[in-house]
Design a protein around this motif. Structure first.
Motif, PDB file in Angstrom:
ATOM      1  N   ALA A 121       0.955  -1.070  -0.035  1.00  0.00           N
ATOM      2  CA  ALA A 121      -0.148  -0.039  -0.167  1.00  0.00           C
ATOM      3  C   ALA A 121       0.877   1.151   0.000  1.00  0.00           C
ATOM      4  O   ALA A 121       1.845   1.216   0.664  1.00  0.00           O
ATOM      5  CB  ALA A 121      -0.906   0.030   1.262  1.00  0.00           C
ATOM      6  N   GLY A 122       0.491   2.125  -0.852  1.00  0.00           N
ATOM      7  CA  GLY A 122       1.346   3.299  -1.108  1.00  0.00           C
ATOM      8  C   GLY A 122       2.538   3.358  -2.088  1.00  0.00           C
ATOM      9  O   GLY A 122       3.476   4.297  -1.940  1.00  0.00           O
ATOM     10  N   LYS A 123       2.722   2.115  -2.543  1.00  0.00           N
ATOM     11  CA  LYS A 123       3.751   1.985  -3.556  1.00  0.00           C
ATOM     12  C   LYS A 123       3.458   1.810  -4.966  1.00  0.00           C
ATOM     13  O   LYS A 123       2.256   1.389  -5.289  1.00  0.00           O
ATOM     14  CB  LYS A 123       4.769   0.799  -3.116  1.00  0.00           C
ATOM     15  CG  LYS A 123       5.536   0.828  -1.834  1.00  0.00           C
ATOM     16  CD  LYS A 123       6.422  -0.429  -1.722  1.00  0.00           C
ATOM     17  CE  LYS A 123       7.215  -0.077  -0.258  1.00  0.00           C
ATOM     18  NZ  LYS A 123       7.998  -1.405  -0.293  1.00  0.00           N
ATOM     19  N   ARG A 124       4.500   2.067  -5.818  1.00  0.00           N
ATOM     20  CA  ARG A 124       4.131   1.740  -7.169  1.00  0.00           C
ATOM     21  C   ARG A 124       4.438   0.630  -7.469  1.00  0.00           C
ATOM     22  O   ARG A 124       5.365  -0.184  -7.156  1.00  0.00           O
ATOM     23  CB  ARG A 124       4.875   2.757  -8.173  1.00  0.00           C
ATOM     24  CG  ARG A 124       4.362   4.294  -7.792  1.00  0.00           C
ATOM     25  CD  ARG A 124       4.710   5.405  -8.805  1.00  0.00           C
ATOM     26  NE  ARG A 124       4.529   6.596  -8.604  1.00  0.00           N
ATOM     27  CZ  ARG A 124       3.385   7.114  -8.680  1.00  0.00           C
ATOM     28  NH1 ARG A 124       2.292   6.611  -9.467  1.00  0.00           N
ATOM     29  NH2 ARG A 124       3.125   8.462  -8.439  1.00  0.00           N
ATOM     30  N   VAL A 125       3.691   0.028  -8.517  1.00  0.00           N
ATOM     31  CA  VAL A 125       3.999  -1.403  -8.948  1.00  0.00           C
ATOM     32  C   VAL A 125       5.491  -1.516  -9.340  1.00  0.00           C
ATOM     33  O   VAL A 125       6.183  -2.633  -8.898  1.00  0.00           O
ATOM     34  CB  VAL A 125       3.212  -1.841 -10.434  1.00  0.00           C
ATOM     35  CG1 VAL A 125       3.436  -3.065 -10.919  1.00  0.00           C
ATOM     36  CG2 VAL A 125       1.708  -1.740  -9.853  1.00  0.00           C
ATOM     37  N   LYS A 126       6.171  -0.807  -9.781  1.00  0.00           N
ATOM     38  CA  LYS A 126       7.332  -0.938 -10.083  1.00  0.00           C
ATOM     39  C   LYS A 126       8.558  -0.862  -9.149  1.00  0.00           C
ATOM     40  O   LYS A 126       9.743  -1.214  -9.114  1.00  0.00           O
ATOM     41  CB  LYS A 126       7.932   0.235 -10.993  1.00  0.00           C
ATOM     42  CG  LYS A 126       8.035   1.676 -10.560  1.00  0.00           C
ATOM     43  CD  LYS A 126       8.396   2.691 -11.897  1.00  0.00           C
ATOM     44  CE  LYS A 126       8.618   3.918 -11.189  1.00  0.00           C
ATOM     45  NZ  LYS A 126       8.811   4.901 -12.147  1.00  0.00           N
TER      46      LYS A 126
ATOM     47  N   VAL B  34      -5.709  -2.013 -15.203  1.00  0.00           N
ATOM     48  CA  VAL B  34      -4.676  -2.911 -15.642  1.00  0.00           C
ATOM     49  C   VAL B  34      -3.267  -2.167 -15.205  1.00  0.00           C
ATOM     50  O   VAL B  34      -3.369  -1.263 -15.831  1.00  0.00           O
ATOM     51  CB  VAL B  34      -4.785  -3.120 -17.086  1.00  0.00           C
ATOM     52  CG1 VAL B  34      -3.493  -4.007 -17.575  1.00  0.00           C
ATOM     53  CG2 VAL B  34      -5.995  -3.729 -17.415  1.00  0.00           C
ATOM     54  N   PRO B  35      -2.884  -2.608 -13.993  1.00  0.00           N
ATOM     55  CA  PRO B  35      -1.589  -2.083 -13.476  1.00  0.00           C
ATOM     56  C   PRO B  35      -0.440  -1.979 -14.595  1.00  0.00           C
ATOM     57  O   PRO B  35      -0.316  -2.862 -15.256  1.00  0.00           O
ATOM     58  CB  PRO B  35      -1.386  -2.852 -12.321  1.00  0.00           C
ATOM     59  CG  PRO B  35      -1.824  -4.034 -12.540  1.00  0.00           C
ATOM     60  CD  PRO B  35      -2.852  -3.955 -13.531  1.00  0.00           C
ATOM     61  N   ARG B  36       0.309  -0.785 -14.554  1.00  0.00           N
ATOM     62  CA  ARG B  36       1.442  -0.746 -15.322  1.00  0.00           C
ATOM     63  C   ARG B  36       2.699  -0.232 -14.214  1.00  0.00           C
ATOM     64  O   ARG B  36       2.292  -0.108 -12.928  1.00  0.00           O
ATOM     65  CB  ARG B  36       1.412   0.634 -16.232  1.00  0.00           C
ATOM     66  CG  ARG B  36       0.534   0.151 -17.438  1.00  0.00           C
ATOM     67  CD  ARG B  36       0.362   1.332 -18.395  1.00  0.00           C
ATOM     68  NE  ARG B  36      -0.659   1.066 -19.339  1.00  0.00           N
ATOM     69  CZ  ARG B  36      -0.403   0.380 -20.446  1.00  0.00           C
ATOM     70  NH1 ARG B  36       0.705  -0.188 -20.664  1.00  0.00           N
ATOM     71  NH2 ARG B  36      -1.229   0.102 -21.397  1.00  0.00           N
ATOM     72  N   GLY B  37       3.767  -0.087 -14.500  1.00  0.00           N
ATOM     73  CA  GLY B  37       4.881   0.169 -13.388  1.00  0.00           C
ATOM     74  C   GLY B  37       4.722   1.525 -12.514  1.00  0.00           C
ATOM     75  O   GLY B  37       4.861   1.445 -11.429  1.00  0.00           O
ATOM     76  N   ASN B  38       3.891   2.728 -13.258  1.00  0.00           N
ATOM     77  CA  ASN B  38       3.630   3.744 -12.334  1.00  0.00           C
ATOM     78  C   ASN B  38       2.282   3.644 -11.583  1.00  0.00           C
ATOM     79  O   ASN B  38       1.983   4.531 -10.966  1.00  0.00           O
ATOM     80  CB  ASN B  38       3.680   4.963 -13.260  1.00  0.00           C
ATOM     81  CG  ASN B  38       5.013   5.445 -13.623  1.00  0.00           C
ATOM     82  OD1 ASN B  38       6.075   5.086 -12.959  1.00  0.00           O
ATOM     83  ND2 ASN B  38       5.274   5.765 -14.881  1.00  0.00           N
ATOM     84  N   THR B  39       1.628   2.578 -11.730  1.00  0.00           N
ATOM     85  CA  THR B  39       0.436   2.485 -10.803  1.00  0.00           C
ATOM     86  C   THR B  39       0.573   2.380  -9.429  1.00  0.00           C
ATOM     87  O   THR B  39       1.594   1.623  -8.807  1.00  0.00           O
ATOM     88  CB  THR B  39      -0.474   1.324 -11.358  1.00  0.00           C
ATOM     89  OG1 THR B  39      -0.731   1.234 -12.744  1.00  0.00           O
ATOM     90  CG2 THR B  39      -1.831   1.088 -10.678  1.00  0.00           C
ATOM     91  N   LEU B  40      -0.050   3.357  -8.629  1.00  0.00           N
ATOM     92  CA  LEU B  40       0.125   3.485  -7.278  1.00  0.00           C
ATOM     93  C   LEU B  40      -1.056   2.570  -6.566  1.00  0.00           C
ATOM     94  O   LEU B  40      -2.009   2.880  -6.782  1.00  0.00           O
ATOM     95  CB  LEU B  40      -0.146   5.005  -6.735  1.00  0.00           C
ATOM     96  CG  LEU B  40       0.043   5.179  -5.407  1.00  0.00           C
ATOM     97  CD1 LEU B  40       1.383   4.852  -4.923  1.00  0.00           C
ATOM     98  CD2 LEU B  40      -0.295   6.623  -5.006  1.00  0.00           C
ATOM     99  N   LEU B  41      -0.340   1.661  -5.790  1.00  0.00           N
ATOM    100  CA  LEU B  41      -1.376   0.695  -4.973  1.00  0.00           C
ATOM    101  C   LEU B  41      -1.636   1.490  -3.788  1.00  0.00           C
ATOM    102  O   LEU B  41      -0.984   2.044  -3.161  1.00  0.00           O
ATOM    103  CB  LEU B  41      -0.614  -0.642  -4.873  1.00  0.00           C
ATOM    104  CG  LEU B  41      -0.171  -1.188  -5.875  1.00  0.00           C
ATOM    105  CD1 LEU B  41       0.363  -2.645  -5.543  1.00  0.00           C
ATOM    106  CD2 LEU B  41      -1.348  -1.700  -6.835  1.00  0.00           C
ATOM    107  N   LYS B  42      -3.044   1.247  -3.506  1.00  0.00           N
ATOM    108  CA  LYS B  42      -3.675   2.062  -2.495  1.00  0.00           C
ATOM    109  C   LYS B  42      -4.178   0.996  -1.292  1.00  0.00           C
ATOM    110  O   LYS B  42      -4.702   0.112  -1.673  1.00  0.00           O
ATOM    111  CB  LYS B  42      -4.740   3.261  -2.736  1.00  0.00           C
ATOM    112  CG  LYS B  42      -4.197   4.364  -3.580  1.00  0.00           C
ATOM    113  CD  LYS B  42      -5.164   5.000  -4.016  1.00  0.00           C
ATOM    114  CE  LYS B  42      -4.640   5.944  -5.447  1.00  0.00           C
ATOM    115  NZ  LYS B  42      -5.879   6.992  -5.839  1.00  0.00           N
TER     116      LYS B  42
END
Length: 64
Positions: A10-15, A37-45
């Motif tokens: 939580a609070g991190k980007r996929v990459k 559909v997540p990419r490297g810059n997708t921020l998980l919350k």
């Protein structure tokens, strides 16, 4: 899996995640129902639901 407040993702980007090479995050669903559909810059919350695929060398026999 659901990312709760104390989940290290939580609070991190996929990459920036340290996941296994044979794992892939294939979908993220936000608490409001939005599907990403997540990419490297997708921020998980916190509150997101992530669907993860992992390669396996073992195939289970569905007849068992």
């Amino acid at each position: 899996m659901t990312l709760n407040g104390d989940c290290p993702w939580a609070g991190k980007r996929v990459k920036d995640l340290h996941i296994r090479k044979d794992e892939l995050i294939i979908m993220v669903q936000r608490p409001d129902g939005e599907i990403i559909v997540p990419r490297g810059n997708t921020l998980l919350k916190s509150g997101d639901r992530a669907i993860i695929s992992r390669e396996t060398k073992e195939i289970e026999d569905p007849a068992k």
